[in-house]
Design an enzyme around this catalytic site. Sequence first.
Site: not given
Length: 396
Positions: A12-13, A39, A170, A373
């Site tokens: 479920a990314g 998971k 980042e 962003k």
Amino acid sequence: MSRIPRIVILGAGYGGIVTAIRLQKELNYNEADVTLVNKHDYHYITTHLHMPAAGTDNPENARVNILKLIDEFKIDFVKSTVVQIRPQEKKVILEEGTLSYDYLVVGLGGEPETFGIPGMKEYALSIRSINSVRFIREHIEYQFARFKREPNRTDYLTFVVGGAGFTGIEFVGELADRIPQLCKEFDVDLSLVKIYNVEAAPTALPGFDPELVEYAMNVLQNKGVTFKIATAIKECTPDGVILATGEEIKSATVVWTGGVRGNHMLDEAGFETMRGRIKVDDYLRAPGHENIYILGDCSIVMNPEGRPYPPTAQISIQQADVCAHNLVASIRGEQPKAFKYESKGTVASLGRGEAIGIVGSRKIKGGLAAVMKKIIDVRYLYVIGGIPLVLKKGRF
């Protein structure tokens, strides 16, 4: 097919969750049996993980409960770990059972690629999940507490970040913002803290616009980051890193952001892979398997010049849209759609109020890029959860 087709989505990314959300909108009731396997019971926003890793934001802001995003009347959610994929049998082995499928979507995400650097797997930390960033944040705070007990150990206050790609840049931006707060909290002299960003390529942010890279490096150097560009890490040890130049940097904290490979289960399943990733066909399918779609870090999509696109959130989301369309088309006997990536721009954060980016053909930097962003983050929240999720989490 006498019964309704079974679609199983692994992971479920970005790719997996958006595919599930699109399918629940496009499929009619009882047109397909869709199961999403993950998971954890939450989806996490990978592009936000560098902030909680550095301690500049709460990890809770980077995750969303999966059951808040899907319609349980249309999507079955199974919280379990995938153990094995068996394409010949059309089965997936989970820790708690087995699922059979007619169509499989693999969006299991990647794993850190250490390029065989000795000690990197054993001794370096990596930004890859909610739990990993919690650990990094607590580890960093612990080093300041340790230093107060052993003031001769400046290696506790030395931080090495391997890799100056998007994640590395980042993260050091956020870390540089956090360090003055930690120094104040633990009564530590700021001048004792060192942040090194080490990159083997001849430039930071390889492939990015040189003018913007220079701006980014200046911003980060002014925040206290020391760059070692065109310098490979030869070895990671319990005491720090040894560079290809022979220099040793003593550090109790090495964070590796230098690369991502695909998932080891694809190799084990017998697919032809490159660094654990599958070069998909025009319709995002695994070659030789018309019922198996591969997304995100597990897939390779070539650009017009014949080089792989970098596996970004943006490309995963676009893949998910096409994958869902093609699944519905296959079930209905309609024509599939070829995947064509359209870059909507790229923005890299440099810490509080600073960023660089390219939107269309326009270069942006500073406060304007930082706002852009935030807009990109909010837009994604809207895609997966609509206005309610934007109102809940749109502050970051």
